[in-house]
Design a protein around this motif. Structure first.
Motif, PDB file in Angstrom:
ATOM      1  N   PRO A   4     -21.206  -9.082 -27.071  1.00 23.22           N
ATOM      2  CA  PRO A   4     -21.682  -8.032 -25.817  1.00 23.22           C
ATOM      3  C   PRO A   4     -22.799  -6.840 -26.254  1.00 23.22           C
ATOM      4  CG  PRO A   4     -19.406  -7.050 -26.432  1.00 23.22           C
ATOM      5  CD  PRO A   4     -19.970  -8.278 -27.459  1.00 23.22           C
ATOM      6  N   ASP A   5     -23.386  -6.239 -26.023  1.00 25.08           N
ATOM      7  CA  ASP A   5     -24.298  -4.700 -25.688  1.00 25.08           C
ATOM      8  C   ASP A   5     -23.705  -4.174 -26.220  1.00 25.08           C
ATOM      9  OD1 ASP A   5     -26.688  -6.100 -25.610  1.00 25.08           O
ATOM     10  OD2 ASP A   5     -26.557  -6.138 -23.771  1.00 25.08           O
ATOM     11  N   VAL A   6     -22.162  -3.638 -25.841  1.00 26.50           N
ATOM     12  CA  VAL A   6     -21.492  -3.025 -26.397  1.00 26.50           C
ATOM     13  C   VAL A   6     -20.200  -3.213 -25.536  1.00 26.50           C
ATOM     14  CG1 VAL A   6     -21.917  -1.788 -24.254  1.00 26.50           C
ATOM     15  CG2 VAL A   6     -21.311  -0.139 -25.855  1.00 26.50           C
ATOM     16  N   LEU A   7     -18.706  -2.440 -26.210  1.00 30.53           N
ATOM     17  CA  LEU A   7     -17.361  -2.600 -26.120  1.00 30.53           C
ATOM     18  C   LEU A   7     -17.015  -1.312 -25.056  1.00 30.53           C
ATOM     19  CD1 LEU A   7     -17.211  -4.593 -28.827  1.00 30.53           C
ATOM     20  CD2 LEU A   7     -15.375  -4.715 -27.723  1.00 30.53           C
ATOM     21  N   VAL A   8     -16.121  -1.041 -24.210  1.00 27.24           N
ATOM     22  CA  VAL A   8     -15.619  -0.841 -23.640  1.00 27.24           C
ATOM     23  C   VAL A   8     -14.600  -0.801 -23.814  1.00 27.24           C
ATOM     24  CG1 VAL A   8     -15.446   1.805 -21.591  1.00 27.24           C
ATOM     25  CG2 VAL A   8     -17.500   0.455 -22.441  1.00 27.24           C
ATOM     26  N   LEU A   9     -13.477   0.184 -24.817  1.00 28.94           N
ATOM     27  CA  LEU A   9     -12.146  -0.248 -25.451  1.00 28.94           C
ATOM     28  C   LEU A   9     -10.877   1.504 -24.853  1.00 28.94           C
ATOM     29  CD1 LEU A   9     -12.011  -1.835 -28.461  1.00 28.94           C
ATOM     30  CD2 LEU A   9     -12.542  -2.844 -26.099  1.00 28.94           C
ATOM     31  N   ASP A  10      -9.702   0.601 -24.127  1.00 30.38           N
ATOM     32  CA  ASP A  10      -9.074   1.584 -23.984  1.00 30.38           C
ATOM     33  C   ASP A  10      -8.253   1.751 -25.438  1.00 30.38           C
ATOM     34  OD1 ASP A  10      -7.051   3.948 -22.484  1.00 30.38           O
ATOM     35  OD2 ASP A  10      -5.673   1.822 -21.782  1.00 30.38           O
ATOM     36  N   VAL A  11      -7.441   3.206 -25.449  1.00 27.92           N
ATOM     37  CA  VAL A  11      -6.980   3.416 -26.554  1.00 27.92           C
ATOM     38  C   VAL A  11      -5.727   2.316 -26.988  1.00 27.92           C
ATOM     39  CG1 VAL A  11      -5.645   4.755 -28.201  1.00 27.92           C
ATOM     40  CG2 VAL A  11      -7.456   4.609 -27.841  1.00 27.92           C
ATOM     41  N   MET A  12      -4.471   3.160 -25.712  1.00 27.95           N
ATOM     42  CA  MET A  12      -3.690   2.666 -25.210  1.00 27.95           C
ATOM     43  C   MET A  12      -3.590   1.553 -24.053  1.00 27.95           C
ATOM     44  SD  MET A  12      -1.770   4.829 -27.037  1.00 27.95           S
ATOM     45  CE  MET A  12      -0.493   4.602 -26.029  1.00 27.95           C
ATOM     46  N   MET A  13      -2.835   0.424 -25.542  1.00 32.58           N
ATOM     47  CA  MET A  13      -2.652  -0.972 -24.261  1.00 32.58           C
ATOM     48  C   MET A  13      -1.773  -2.078 -24.729  1.00 32.58           C
ATOM     49  SD  MET A  13      -6.828  -2.744 -23.633  1.00 32.58           S
ATOM     50  CE  MET A  13      -7.171  -2.662 -25.176  1.00 32.58           C
ATOM     51  N   PRO A  14      -1.416  -2.369 -24.025  1.00 28.94           N
ATOM     52  CA  PRO A  14      -0.030  -3.421 -24.743  1.00 28.94           C
ATOM     53  C   PRO A  14      -0.423  -4.278 -25.456  1.00 28.94           C
ATOM     54  CG  PRO A  14      -0.035  -3.782 -22.630  1.00 28.94           C
ATOM     55  CD  PRO A  14      -1.041  -3.104 -22.866  1.00 28.94           C
ATOM     56  N   GLY A  15       0.753  -4.401 -26.508  1.00 33.98           N
ATOM     57  CA  GLY A  15       0.213  -5.693 -27.684  1.00 33.98           C
ATOM     58  C   GLY A  15      -0.856  -4.917 -28.800  1.00 33.98           C
ATOM     59  N   ILE A  16      -2.469  -5.978 -28.178  1.00 37.41           N
ATOM     60  CA  ILE A  16      -2.847  -5.272 -28.813  1.00 37.41           C
ATOM     61  C   ILE A  16      -3.391  -4.026 -28.514  1.00 37.41           C
ATOM     62  CG2 ILE A  16      -4.483  -6.011 -30.466  1.00 37.41           C
ATOM     63  CD1 ILE A  16      -4.402  -8.485 -30.806  1.00 37.41           C
ATOM     64  N   ASP A  17      -3.301  -2.905 -29.454  1.00 33.58           N
ATOM     65  CA  ASP A  17      -4.463  -1.922 -28.603  1.00 33.58           C
ATOM     66  C   ASP A  17      -5.660  -2.223 -28.772  1.00 33.58           C
ATOM     67  OD1 ASP A  17      -4.322  -0.834 -30.791  1.00 33.58           O
ATOM     68  OD2 ASP A  17      -2.674   0.859 -30.484  1.00 33.58           O
ATOM     69  N   GLY A  18      -5.907  -0.837 -28.388  1.00 33.20           N
ATOM     70  CA  GLY A  18      -7.766  -0.530 -28.388  1.00 33.20           C
ATOM     71  C   GLY A  18      -8.102  -1.088 -29.495  1.00 33.20           C
ATOM     72  N   LEU A  19      -7.622   0.284 -30.319  1.00 34.19           N
ATOM     73  CA  LEU A  19      -7.952   1.161 -32.087  1.00 34.19           C
ATOM     74  C   LEU A  19      -7.268  -0.479 -32.772  1.00 34.19           C
ATOM     75  CD1 LEU A  19      -5.789   3.652 -32.678  1.00 34.19           C
ATOM     76  CD2 LEU A  19      -8.173   3.536 -32.044  1.00 34.19           C
ATOM     77  N   GLN A  20      -6.509  -1.639 -32.768  1.00 34.39           N
ATOM     78  CA  GLN A  20      -6.536  -2.419 -33.756  1.00 34.39           C
ATOM     79  C   GLN A  20      -7.895  -3.464 -32.960  1.00 34.39           C
ATOM     80  OE1 GLN A  20      -2.275  -3.780 -31.729  1.00 34.39           O
ATOM     81  NE2 GLN A  20      -1.934  -3.402 -33.827  1.00 34.39           N
ATOM     82  N   VAL A  21      -8.517  -3.429 -32.002  1.00 37.70           N
ATOM     83  CA  VAL A  21      -9.457  -4.541 -31.460  1.00 37.70           C
ATOM     84  C   VAL A  21     -10.296  -4.109 -32.777  1.00 37.70           C
ATOM     85  CG1 VAL A  21     -11.094  -4.987 -29.384  1.00 37.70           C
ATOM     86  CG2 VAL A  21      -8.321  -4.779 -29.289  1.00 37.70           C
ATOM     87  N   CYS A  22     -10.917  -2.588 -32.387  1.00 31.97           N
ATOM     88  CA  CYS A  22     -11.407  -2.481 -33.506  1.00 31.97           C
ATOM     89  C   CYS A  22     -11.612  -2.579 -34.231  1.00 31.97           C
ATOM     90  CB  CYS A  22     -12.105  -0.469 -32.796  1.00 31.97           C
ATOM     91  SG  CYS A  22     -13.139   0.173 -33.496  1.00 31.97           S
ATOM     92  N   ARG A  23     -10.525  -2.398 -35.571  1.00 30.39           N
ATOM     93  CA  ARG A  23     -10.402  -2.464 -36.468  1.00 30.39           C
ATOM     94  C   ARG A  23     -10.786  -3.951 -37.016  1.00 30.39           C
ATOM     95  NH1 ARG A  23      -5.484   0.318 -36.079  1.00 30.39           N
ATOM     96  NH2 ARG A  23      -5.412   2.553 -36.755  1.00 30.39           N
ATOM     97  N   VAL A  24     -10.518  -4.725 -36.163  1.00 32.61           N
ATOM     98  CA  VAL A  24     -10.708  -6.004 -36.412  1.00 32.61           C
ATOM     99  C   VAL A  24     -11.727  -6.392 -36.774  1.00 32.61           C
ATOM    100  CG1 VAL A  24     -10.261  -8.443 -35.647  1.00 32.61           C
ATOM    101  CG2 VAL A  24      -8.028  -7.303 -35.596  1.00 32.61           C
TER     102      VAL A  24
END
Length: 244
Positions: free
Chosen positions: A47-67
């Protein structure tokens, strides 16, 4: 072509409201409820940009960002967070996020921050000559203008690389742009409003700690034991880069 947004938010009401608002604003939105699906969608098509919630069950927004950052994905990321402590904001920056909005938020603020992130991405795109175009050799009397240098720092804006005393610095997109602004204006005190306007495209207001957080995190990467602090605070005004 409409800009594409990948939105990951586990709160259904917030997700649906934000998806609708972004769509009405002209974005093409893919909305998912968790980090696992966010990664899957990001891998299917960038995508052109991602909007991620930090607190999500399982893989959270921070983990998505790191990956994504570990994979070398430079897509700008805006974090949605209910966490307001400085340490929480630093965790987001450390994960590779470019900006964040604290809940509850005004949707107009989300729009403004997305516009700023996309403008910065557009400025960073390679020029029409393409990345493989041969470099023009400097004439015998012409200095190499590829690099910026000040206070022991050396920057290559085209390659988006920076060094201090020969040691390469690992910088996020926002950190690099902030440091580049300070290096280009070495010795000049830049006020908060000027920095906000040049880096984010808008002023967060006098109560915001956003700039202070980024400066603090950049200092951690720049400063060396026994060496002078390069980014100095001018109380009540802003910041200046100088070696003394």
């Amino acid at each position: 072509m409409p800009r594409t947004v990948l939105l990951a938010e586990d709160d259904r009401a917030i997700r649906h409201a934000l998806e609708r608002a972004l769509t009405l604003e002209g974005y093409r939105v893919t909305a998912v409820a968790d980090g696992v699906e966010a990664l899957a969608q990001a891998h299917r098509g960038r995508p052109d940009v991602l909007v991620l919630d930090v607190m999500m069950p399982g893989i959270d927004g921070l983990q998505v960002c790191r990956v994504l950052r570990a994979e070398g994905d430079p897509t700008p990321i805006l974090m949605l967070t209910a966490l307001v402590e400085t340490a929480d904001r630093i965790a987001g920056l450390d994960a590779g996020a470019d900006d964040y909005v604290v809940k509850p938020f005004d949707v107009e603020e989300v729009f403004a921050r997305l516009r700023a992130l996309l403008r910065r991405t557009d400025r960073a795109e390679p020029d029409a000559a393409g990345p493989d175009a041969p470099e023009q050799a400097a004439g015998p009397e012409e200095p190499d203008r590829r690099y910026l240098e000040a206070a022991g720092l050396r920057m290559d804006p085209q390659a988006r690389r920076a060094w201090r005393d020969g040691r390469e610095l690992e910088l996020t997109r926002t950190e690099f742009e902030l440091l580049e602004l300070l290096v280009r204006n070495a010795g000049i005190v830049l006020d908060h409003s000027t920095i906000y306007d040049r880096i984010w495209g808008y002023d967060f207001g006098p109560g915001s700690k956003n700039l202070a957080v980024y400066v603090g995190y950049l200092r951690r990467k720049l400063d060396q034991p026994g060496a002078p602090q390069l980014i100095q605070t001018v109380r009540g005004v802003g910041y200046v880069l100088r070696a003394d």
